[in-house]
Scaffold this motif. Structure first.
Motif, mmCIF file in Angstrom:
data_model
loop_
_atom_site.group_PDB
_atom_site.id
_atom_site.type_symbol
_atom_site.label_atom_id
_atom_site.label_comp_id
_atom_site.label_asym_id
_atom_site.label_seq_id
_atom_site.Cartn_x
_atom_site.Cartn_y
_atom_site.Cartn_z
ATOM 1 N N UNK A 159 -15.485 31.042 -58.374
ATOM 2 C CA UNK A 159 -15.769 29.661 -58.721
ATOM 3 C C UNK A 159 -15.447 28.690 -57.596
ATOM 4 N N UNK A 160 -14.311 28.907 -56.898
ATOM 5 C CA UNK A 160 -13.945 27.985 -55.822
ATOM 6 C C UNK A 160 -14.950 28.042 -54.676
ATOM 7 N N UNK A 161 -15.524 29.227 -54.425
ATOM 8 C CA UNK A 161 -16.545 29.332 -53.381
ATOM 9 C C UNK A 161 -17.819 28.603 -53.790
ATOM 10 N N UNK A 162 -18.204 28.750 -55.048
ATOM 11 C CA UNK A 162 -19.394 28.047 -55.542
ATOM 12 C C UNK A 162 -19.244 26.534 -55.373
ATOM 13 N N UNK A 163 -18.084 26.028 -55.764
ATOM 14 C CA UNK A 163 -17.878 24.577 -55.690
ATOM 15 C C UNK A 163 -17.823 24.093 -54.248
ATOM 16 N N UNK A 164 -17.244 24.909 -53.369
ATOM 17 C CA UNK A 164 -17.172 24.514 -51.960
ATOM 18 C C UNK A 164 -18.569 24.433 -51.350
ATOM 19 N N UNK A 165 -19.415 25.446 -51.594
ATOM 20 C CA UNK A 165 -20.769 25.430 -51.034
ATOM 21 C C UNK A 165 -21.631 24.350 -51.684
ATOM 22 N N UNK A 166 -21.405 24.099 -52.981
ATOM 23 C CA UNK A 166 -22.156 23.026 -53.646
ATOM 24 C C UNK A 166 -21.805 21.667 -53.060
ATOM 25 N N UNK A 167 -20.525 21.447 -52.771
ATOM 26 C CA UNK A 167 -20.099 20.183 -52.156
ATOM 27 C C UNK A 167 -20.738 20.012 -50.777
ATOM 28 N N UNK A 168 -20.763 21.084 -49.987
ATOM 29 C CA UNK A 168 -21.381 21.015 -48.661
ATOM 30 C C UNK A 168 -22.881 20.770 -48.771
ATOM 31 N N UNK A 181 -22.873 18.110 -40.180
ATOM 32 C CA UNK A 181 -23.837 19.208 -40.101
ATOM 33 C C UNK A 181 -23.347 20.313 -39.171
ATOM 34 N N UNK A 182 -22.747 19.920 -38.048
ATOM 35 C CA UNK A 182 -22.234 20.932 -37.115
ATOM 36 C C UNK A 182 -21.128 21.753 -37.765
ATOM 37 N N UNK A 183 -20.223 21.084 -38.478
ATOM 38 C CA UNK A 183 -19.141 21.803 -39.157
ATOM 39 C C UNK A 183 -19.699 22.723 -40.239
ATOM 40 N N UNK A 184 -20.728 22.263 -40.944
ATOM 41 C CA UNK A 184 -21.331 23.089 -41.989
ATOM 42 C C UNK A 184 -22.013 24.313 -41.399
ATOM 43 N N UNK A 185 -22.709 24.126 -40.278
ATOM 44 C CA UNK A 185 -23.357 25.262 -39.609
ATOM 45 C C UNK A 185 -22.312 26.280 -39.166
#
Length: 265
Positions: A42-51, A235-239
């Motif tokens: 769940x924590x991974x889902x929420x982290x990627x959804x926020x990004x 965007x750079x941090x997300x990549x």
């Protein structure tokens, strides 16, 4: 009497820059949304959804809007932007995207009451209305020596485009898996966001007031430059996070090993 307006005063390169900005944000956001959909924890889902929300809403929608506003000019008049309303429009864009992605997530605990067949329509409707509100809160931030007016048919058309664009974004977030399909999907989303912006702008008119005081606020370039810097950093941090994240194959092996270890115990 309405004053003359220019929407491409700096040339058509602003239009293409805005479109490319939207495509880039949407592409990275769709990639994050896919990671959220395939995540187990769940924590991974929420982290990627926020990004994904920041990439699509913050860059693909909001930054595109204010990039397009670089070409907005009232000849012979000064145009300024209210900082508070501008920041509100950022919150609306990111929040709308987050809410839409959360609604269509079948595993989200607080949305379990919603039937599956209503998730996509409801998420698209609310997200589209909020994205339209983002555009018009951004327009409410515009300060000129007069009154800025919006034509109702164009307002309604832009909200309709926003709902269609939101439906497209959410549907793609659920169905686009292959990288080769993700770029055309992001380009399509970018077209929808740009269409919303310029449809709304087509209905704008300004009635100048010769006795009005000088408008207060920030110039478009002064406002946009830090926005671009923050957008590039995000965007750079997300990549980097996407590149550092384990692949689907690695995750499958890790889960298989964890299941085997649990069985052994």
């Amino acid at each position: 009497m309405a004053h003359e307006l220019h929407h491409f005063s700096m040339g058509m390169w602003v239009f293409f820059l805005a479109w490319l900005t939207s495509i880039l944000g949407c592409y990275i956001g769709l990639t994050c949304a896919r990671r959220a959909r395939t995540a187990i924890y769940r924590q991974d889902k929420r982290r990627w959804t926020a990004l994904a929300s920041v990439a699509i809403g913050g860059v693909g929608v909001w930054l595109m809007h204010f990039t397009g506003m670089l070409g907005f000019e009232v000849p012979g008049a000064i145009v300024r932007y209210n900082l508070g309303l501008t920041l509100l429009s950022v919150v609306l864009a990111v929040g709308a995207t987050w809410f839409g992605l959360t609604v269509v997530d079948a595993d989200e605990p607080w949305m379990q009451w919603l039937p599956d067949e209503l998730r996509l329509p409801l998420g698209s409707l609310i997200m589209g209305l909020a994205v339209g509100a983002m555009h018009y809160s951004g327009m409410a931030a515009v300060r000129v020596e007069g009154t800025l007016e919006q034509s109702l048919p164009y307002v309604l058309a832009s909200f309709a485009i926003g709902i269609v664009a939101s439906f497209t974004a959410l549907w793609l977030s659920l169905n686009v898996d292959r990288r080769a399909v993700r770029f055309p999907a992001a380009a399509l989303m970018g077209c929808a966001v740009v269409a919303l912006h310029y449809t709304g702008m087509a209905g704008v008119s300004v009635v100048m007031d010769p006795v009005a005081t000088m408008p207060e606020g920030m110039a478009a370039m002064t406002l946009l430059f830090p926005g671009f810097v923050v957008g590039i950093i995000v965007l750079a941090a997300t990549v980097v996070l996407l590149m550092a994240a384990p692949s689907d194959e690695d995750l499958e092996r890790e889960y298989a090993i964890a299941d085997w270890m649990n069985d052994v115990r």
